[in-house]
Enzyme design. Sequence first.
Site, PDB file in Angstrom:
ATOM      1  N   GLY A  50     -10.883  52.380 -27.687  1.00  0.00           N
ATOM      2  CA  GLY A  50      -9.801  51.439 -27.995  1.00  0.00           C
ATOM      3  C   GLY A  50      -9.601  51.332 -29.502  1.00  0.00           C
ATOM      4  O   GLY A  50     -10.553  51.459 -30.263  1.00  0.00           O
ATOM      5  N   ARG A 102     -16.460  65.240 -18.670  1.00  0.00           N
ATOM      6  CA  ARG A 102     -16.091  64.877 -17.290  1.00  0.00           C
ATOM      7  C   ARG A 102     -14.584  64.631 -17.279  1.00  0.00           C
ATOM      8  O   ARG A 102     -14.123  63.511 -17.249  1.00  0.00           O
ATOM      9  CB  ARG A 102     -16.853  63.601 -16.891  1.00  0.00           C
ATOM     10  CG  ARG A 102     -17.211  63.569 -15.457  1.00  0.00           C
ATOM     11  CD  ARG A 102     -18.030  62.383 -15.035  1.00  0.00           C
ATOM     12  NE  ARG A 102     -17.823  62.188 -13.606  1.00  0.00           N
ATOM     13  CZ  ARG A 102     -16.851  61.465 -13.092  1.00  0.00           C
ATOM     14  NH1 ARG A 102     -16.010  60.803 -13.865  1.00  0.00           N
ATOM     15  NH2 ARG A 102     -16.703  61.377 -11.778  1.00  0.00           N
ATOM     16  N   ASP A 150     -19.283  52.788 -27.888  1.00  0.00           N
ATOM     17  CA  ASP A 150     -20.390  53.435 -27.162  1.00  0.00           C
ATOM     18  C   ASP A 150     -19.941  54.616 -26.294  1.00  0.00           C
ATOM     19  O   ASP A 150     -20.640  55.622 -26.224  1.00  0.00           O
ATOM     20  CB  ASP A 150     -21.217  52.418 -26.370  1.00  0.00           C
ATOM     21  CG  ASP A 150     -20.397  51.644 -25.369  1.00  0.00           C
ATOM     22  OD1 ASP A 150     -19.161  51.805 -25.359  1.00  0.00           O
ATOM     23  OD2 ASP A 150     -20.985  50.875 -24.592  1.00  0.00           O
ATOM     24  N   THR A 186     -15.749  48.820 -33.027  1.00  0.00           N
ATOM     25  CA  THR A 186     -15.297  48.109 -31.832  1.00  0.00           C
ATOM     26  C   THR A 186     -15.135  46.628 -32.146  1.00  0.00           C
ATOM     27  O   THR A 186     -15.986  46.048 -32.845  1.00  0.00           O
ATOM     28  CB  THR A 186     -16.218  48.255 -30.596  1.00  0.00           C
ATOM     29  OG1 THR A 186     -15.792  47.311 -29.612  1.00  0.00           O
ATOM     30  CG2 THR A 186     -17.679  48.010 -30.877  1.00  0.00           C
ATOM     31  N   ASP A 194     -15.613  44.535 -30.046  1.00  0.00           N
ATOM     32  CA  ASP A 194     -16.584  43.867 -29.162  1.00  0.00           C
ATOM     33  C   ASP A 194     -17.930  43.602 -29.851  1.00  0.00           C
ATOM     34  O   ASP A 194     -18.712  42.785 -29.362  1.00  0.00           O
ATOM     35  CB  ASP A 194     -16.843  44.721 -27.914  1.00  0.00           C
ATOM     36  CG  ASP A 194     -15.573  45.030 -27.152  1.00  0.00           C
ATOM     37  OD1 ASP A 194     -14.609  44.264 -27.262  1.00  0.00           O
ATOM     38  OD2 ASP A 194     -15.545  46.060 -26.443  1.00  0.00           O
ATOM     39  N   ASP A 218     -20.505  45.334 -29.748  1.00  0.00           N
ATOM     40  CA  ASP A 218     -21.571  45.523 -28.751  1.00  0.00           C
ATOM     41  C   ASP A 218     -22.315  46.847 -28.901  1.00  0.00           C
ATOM     42  O   ASP A 218     -23.051  47.249 -28.001  1.00  0.00           O
ATOM     43  CB  ASP A 218     -20.982  45.409 -27.326  1.00  0.00           C
ATOM     44  CG  ASP A 218     -19.956  46.496 -27.034  1.00  0.00           C
ATOM     45  OD1 ASP A 218     -19.552  47.207 -27.976  1.00  0.00           O
ATOM     46  OD2 ASP A 218     -19.543  46.628 -25.871  1.00  0.00           O
ATOM     47  N   ARG A 242     -15.748  42.903 -23.322  1.00  0.00           N
ATOM     48  CA  ARG A 242     -16.413  43.606 -22.216  1.00  0.00           C
ATOM     49  C   ARG A 242     -17.651  42.832 -21.745  1.00  0.00           C
ATOM     50  O   ARG A 242     -17.545  41.685 -21.413  1.00  0.00           O
ATOM     51  CB  ARG A 242     -16.761  45.042 -22.618  1.00  0.00           C
ATOM     52  CG  ARG A 242     -15.527  45.868 -22.865  1.00  0.00           C
ATOM     53  CD  ARG A 242     -15.834  47.313 -22.793  1.00  0.00           C
ATOM     54  NE  ARG A 242     -16.942  47.668 -23.661  1.00  0.00           N
ATOM     55  CZ  ARG A 242     -17.528  48.824 -23.678  1.00  0.00           C
ATOM     56  NH1 ARG A 242     -17.126  49.781 -22.863  1.00  0.00           N
ATOM     57  NH2 ARG A 242     -18.510  49.091 -24.490  1.00  0.00           N
TER      58      ARG A 242
END
Length: 365
Positions: free
Chosen positions: A16, A84, A120, A142, A144, A146, A188
């Site tokens: 983000g 992925r 992360d 971020t 956040d 975090d 989050r």
Amino acid sequence: MAKRKLESIAVMTGGGDCPGLNAVIRAVTKTAINKHKLTVWGIQDGYLGFIENRIERLRYEDTSNILTVGGTILGTSNTSNPFRFPVKTGRKTQMRDVSGQCLKALSERGVEALVCIGGDGTMASAANFARLGLPVIGVPKTIDNDLAGTDVTFGFDTAVKTATEAIDRIHTTASSHHRVMIIEVMGRYAGWIALYAGAAGGADVILIPEIPYKLDKVCQYVLRRSQRGKRFSIIVISEGAKPRGGHMVVLKRIAASPDPIRLGGISNKLAEDINAQTGLDCRAVVLGHVQRGGTPTPYDRTLATMFGHAAIELLVSGVKNRLVVWKGGALSSVPLSSVAGKTKLVPRNHNLIRATRAIGVNFGV
Ligand code: F6P
């Protein structure tokens, strides 16, 4: 044998967006070109542009006049993981490892190392690229706050400022209408934004994921306030908060994203629950992406500048596969692999929890 001098690097922003990304891009590019005469490439739109081979030269002047601008001139994406990635074959979609085509895109341009600015999810893929032999330096971003390994990420300070300003505005309408106003902030699974903005905005109740709340306690607290003549209450709640024994509210799932879950909506549930139990008039406000926008604070601009500069100095001195961090009041770095996939939560005995509790703030327990 003498070590070959680094000549060419790429920089990307992943996950983000957040205020301060441009300040890092500016510091990386200008340090690389001005001080070390490197060639700099910018990967567009995060890992998506990396996978799609969208990589352009970044010149010194491309990074002028961006220090104060929110967002990222490179673009970003938080829905692509090169290890992925959904690939369509006929009518089927299969998850494939497409990291090889990313590495090829870099080697075709002579790029020898990568500065990866992200949170992360971005760092988990960066650590995988490092394992494949690409020298990488991560820069922790971020709102956040975090990310493990660093005391602070850039973007957090600006998000807290934006959320605090919103709480200040909501105070006046809450007191005029004698309402319980519930402000939902991002973050989050971590309650950093709620804790800091709630404390700075003088919230009466702060609810964070790390402390699952008891609805009864929150209701008793706001009722007691109204019985004491305080006819309004301000509740700041993290998007990841949940009632004790209950669940987080999931807004949607994005299959291809490194973290597919998007949270949101707990404030609406809480407003209904408090109204049903107390009869008090409640309103919920979800601040959402407004917290990610705007011009970065001076703190975020300066932190981002130090991070960007440090990333280039590490690469030039031959250090690789580390995350630049701010630890104990100083810049340092930690191995990328030591932070990948880890989340830094608010400790329950955090000083700001103790201080706000002491002055009467309720944490739903
Ligand atoms: O990680 C930053 C963040 O803004 C979180 O606080 C929030 O949960 C998430 O990103 C929202 O993601 P999106 O931009 O995909 O809606």
